[in-house]
Design a protein around this motif. Structure first.
Motif, PDB file in Angstrom:
ATOM      1  N   SER A 108       0.844  -1.190   0.000  1.00 45.67           N
ATOM      2  CA  SER A 108       0.000   0.000   0.000  1.00 45.67           C
ATOM      3  C   SER A 108       0.880   1.241   0.000  1.00 45.67           C
ATOM      4  N   GLU A 109       0.274   2.343  -0.409  1.00 39.99           N
ATOM      5  CA  GLU A 109       0.997   3.609  -0.365  1.00 39.99           C
ATOM      6  C   GLU A 109       1.244   4.030   1.084  1.00 39.99           C
ATOM      7  N   PRO A 110       2.356   4.701   1.348  1.00 44.56           N
ATOM      8  CA  PRO A 110       2.484   5.376   2.642  1.00 44.56           C
ATOM      9  C   PRO A 110       1.403   6.437   2.790  1.00 44.56           C
ATOM     10  N   ASP A 111       1.184   6.893   4.001  1.00 41.99           N
ATOM     11  CA  ASP A 111       0.154   7.898   4.241  1.00 41.99           C
ATOM     12  C   ASP A 111       0.449   9.209   3.523  1.00 41.99           C
ATOM     13  N   ASP A 112       1.728   9.531   3.357  1.00 42.26           N
ATOM     14  CA  ASP A 112       2.121  10.805   2.746  1.00 42.26           C
ATOM     15  C   ASP A 112       3.018  10.513   1.555  1.00 42.26           C
ATOM     16  N   VAL A 113       2.497  10.711   0.346  1.00 43.89           N
ATOM     17  CA  VAL A 113       3.259  10.512  -0.881  1.00 43.89           C
ATOM     18  C   VAL A 113       3.369  11.842  -1.610  1.00 43.89           C
ATOM     19  N   LYS A 114       4.582  12.219  -1.965  1.00 46.48           N
ATOM     20  CA  LYS A 114       4.824  13.450  -2.713  1.00 46.48           C
ATOM     21  C   LYS A 114       5.410  13.080  -4.064  1.00 46.48           C
ATOM     22  N   GLU A 115       5.063  13.848  -5.090  1.00 47.90           N
ATOM     23  CA  GLU A 115       5.457  13.498  -6.451  1.00 47.90           C
ATOM     24  C   GLU A 115       6.646  14.334  -6.925  1.00 47.90           C
ATOM     25  N   LEU A 116       7.560  13.646  -7.582  1.00 47.46           N
ATOM     26  CA  LEU A 116       8.780  14.259  -8.105  1.00 47.46           C
ATOM     27  C   LEU A 116       8.552  14.801  -9.506  1.00 47.46           C
ATOM     28  N   SER A 117       9.330  15.812  -9.871  1.00 48.60           N
ATOM     29  CA  SER A 117       9.286  16.339 -11.229  1.00 48.60           C
ATOM     30  C   SER A 117      10.709  16.555 -11.731  1.00 48.60           C
ATOM     31  N   ASP A 118      10.875  16.452 -13.032  1.00 48.95           N
ATOM     32  CA  ASP A 118      12.185  16.599 -13.653  1.00 48.95           C
ATOM     33  C   ASP A 118      12.752  17.987 -13.378  1.00 48.95           C
ATOM     34  N   GLY A 119      14.005  18.023 -12.952  1.00 54.64           N
ATOM     35  CA  GLY A 119      14.661  19.288 -12.690  1.00 54.64           C
ATOM     36  C   GLY A 119      14.390  19.883 -11.322  1.00 54.64           C
ATOM     37  N   ALA A 120      13.564  19.229 -10.519  1.00 55.31           N
ATOM     38  CA  ALA A 120      13.237  19.759  -9.195  1.00 55.31           C
ATOM     39  C   ALA A 120      14.464  19.703  -8.287  1.00 55.31           C
ATOM     40  N   THR A 121      14.490  20.604  -7.322  1.00 59.00           N
ATOM     41  CA  THR A 121      15.489  20.588  -6.259  1.00 59.00           C
ATOM     42  C   THR A 121      14.784  20.327  -4.941  1.00 59.00           C
ATOM     43  N   HIS A 133      14.427  13.157 -14.366  1.00 55.69           N
ATOM     44  CA  HIS A 133      13.551  12.095 -14.863  1.00 55.69           C
ATOM     45  C   HIS A 133      14.336  11.285 -15.883  1.00 55.69           C
ATOM     46  N   THR A 134      14.489   9.992 -15.639  1.00 57.32           N
ATOM     47  CA  THR A 134      15.336   9.136 -16.475  1.00 57.32           C
ATOM     48  C   THR A 134      14.570   7.892 -16.917  1.00 57.32           C
ATOM     49  N   PRO A 135      13.521   8.044 -17.726  1.00 56.56           N
ATOM     50  CA  PRO A 135      12.721   6.885 -18.133  1.00 56.56           C
ATOM     51  C   PRO A 135      13.515   5.919 -19.000  1.00 56.56           C
ATOM     52  N   GLY A 136      12.974   4.725 -19.122  1.00 64.33           N
ATOM     53  CA  GLY A 136      13.594   3.679 -19.927  1.00 64.33           C
ATOM     54  C   GLY A 136      13.602   2.351 -19.202  1.00 64.33           C
ATOM     55  N   HIS A 137      13.937   2.390 -17.909  1.00 59.05           N
ATOM     56  CA  HIS A 137      13.784   1.190 -17.073  1.00 59.05           C
ATOM     57  C   HIS A 137      12.323   1.076 -16.645  1.00 59.05           C
ATOM     58  N   THR A 138      11.774   2.160 -16.141  1.00 58.08           N
ATOM     59  CA  THR A 138      10.333   2.344 -15.981  1.00 58.08           C
ATOM     60  C   THR A 138       9.999   3.735 -16.499  1.00 58.08           C
ATOM     61  N   ARG A 139       8.717   4.019 -16.656  1.00 60.49           N
ATOM     62  CA  ARG A 139       8.338   5.345 -17.147  1.00 60.49           C
ATOM     63  C   ARG A 139       8.649   6.437 -16.130  1.00 60.49           C
ATOM     64  N   GLY A 140       8.620   6.075 -14.852  1.00 65.10           N
ATOM     65  CA  GLY A 140       8.837   7.075 -13.818  1.00 65.10           C
ATOM     66  C   GLY A 140      10.178   6.991 -13.128  1.00 65.10           C
ATOM     67  N   SER A 141      11.156   6.365 -13.748  1.00 65.38           N
ATOM     68  CA  SER A 141      12.480   6.289 -13.145  1.00 65.38           C
ATOM     69  C   SER A 141      13.093   7.682 -13.016  1.00 65.38           C
ATOM     70  N   VAL A 142      13.794   7.899 -11.913  1.00 66.06           N
ATOM     71  CA  VAL A 142      14.519   9.151 -11.708  1.00 66.06           C
ATOM     72  C   VAL A 142      15.896   8.830 -11.138  1.00 66.06           C
TER      73      VAL A 142
END
Length: 226
Positions: A108-121, A133-142
Motif C-alpha cells: 500500500s501507499e504510505p500515508d504521505d506521498v509526494k510526487e517528483l518532477s524533472d529538474g526539481a530541487t 527524470h530518467t525513463p527507460g527502465h520504468t516510465r517514472g524512473s529518476v
C-alpha cells in the motif's frame, strides 16, 4: 557527508541513508525487500533522524518496505507520478510470468506521498538533491544528485558495467539510452555513482568501459568530464 547502505533482500537492492553527518537528519533511498531492520540498525548506529524516503522508481525490489519505513517514522515518500501506481500494484511492473511470483504480495501507499518532477530541487536533511527524470527502465524512473558533492544515486538507470533492463512494462531500450545520454554522459568523470544494485562506480569509469554508455554517446551533449 555520511552515506551508509546495505543490499536488501533477495534482490540485493541497495538501500542508502544519506546525511550531512552522524547525529543529524537523514534521507532514505530505496528501502527494498526486508529493509526495515537494516534501516533501523543504521539509524541507531549513526544516531540519525529520517525526514523523507526517496524512490528512484516503483519496482517492487525498491519500494517493498517503503510503507512500514515511512509509517514508523511518520515521514513522506517521494516518487515520480508515472510510477506512483506501482506502490499499490507492484505486479504491474513485472512481466506476466514474473507477476505470478508476486501475486500474493499486498502493498500500500504510505500515508504521505509526494510526487517528483524533472529538474526539481529537494532541500531535505540539510542536503540539496536535484531530480532528473530518467525513463527507460520504468516510465517514472529518476536519479538523484548531490551536485556539490558530485554524487549520483542512479537507481536502475546505470550500474557498474551495465544498465537496468528495459524489457519490463514501462521499459524501452531507446528511451533508456536517451536517459543515459542526457543525464549521465554530461556529468564530470569524478561523479560517484551509487546504483540500485551492485558496487559503486564513477562516470569516468563507465564512460571509458561501459558499452551502453558508448552506444548512448551519439545522443549526448558536450561532456564536462573530458
Amino acid at each position: 557527508m555520511l552515506i551508509a547502505g546495505f543490499p536488501a533482500g533477495a534482490f540485493q537492492t541497495n538501500c542508502y541513508l544519506v546525511a550531512p553527518a552522524a547525529g543529524e537528519e537523514c534521507v532514505i533511498v530505496d528501502p527494498g525487500q526486508d529493509a526495515v531492520e537494516g534501516v533501523d540498525d543504521l539509524l541507531r548506529e549513526h544516531r540519525l533522524k529520517p525526514v523523507a524516503v526517496l524512490l528512484t522508481h516503483g519496482h517492487l525490489d525498491h519500494v517493498w518496505s517503503v510503507a512500514p519505513v515511512c509509517g514508523a517514522r511518520d515521514v513522506p515518500a517521494w516518487i515520480h507520478p508515472e510510477d506512483r501506481h506501482l506502490l499499490s500494484d507492484p505486479a504491474a511492473g513485472w512481466s506476466p510470468t514474473s507477476s505470478q511470483l508476486f501475486g500474493g504480495i499486498t502493498l500500500s501507499e504510505p500515508d504521505d506521498v509526494k510526487e517528483l518532477s524533472d529538474g526539481a530541487t529537494l532541500e531535505l536533511a540539510g542536503l540539496e538533491f536535484t531530480v532528473a527524470h530518467t525513463p527507460g527502465h520504468t516510465r517514472g524512473s529518476v536519479s538523484f544528485r548531490l551536485p556539490e558533492d558530485e554524487i549520483m544515486f542512479s537507481g536502475d538507470l546505470l550500474f557498474a558495467g551495465s544498465i537496468g533492463r528495459s524489457d519490463l512494462p514501462g521499459g524501452d531500450y531507446p528511451t533508456i539510452l536517451r536517459s543515459l545520454a542526457t543525464t549521465c554522459l554530461p556529468l564530470p568523470d569524478e561523479t560517484v555513482v551509487l546504483p540500485g544494485h551492485g558496487p559503486q562506480t564513477t562516470i569516468g569509469r563507465e564512460r571509458a568501459t561501459n558499452p551502453y554508455l558508448r552506444e548512448a554517446a551519439p545522443h549526448a551533449g558536450p561532456s564536462r568530464g573530458i
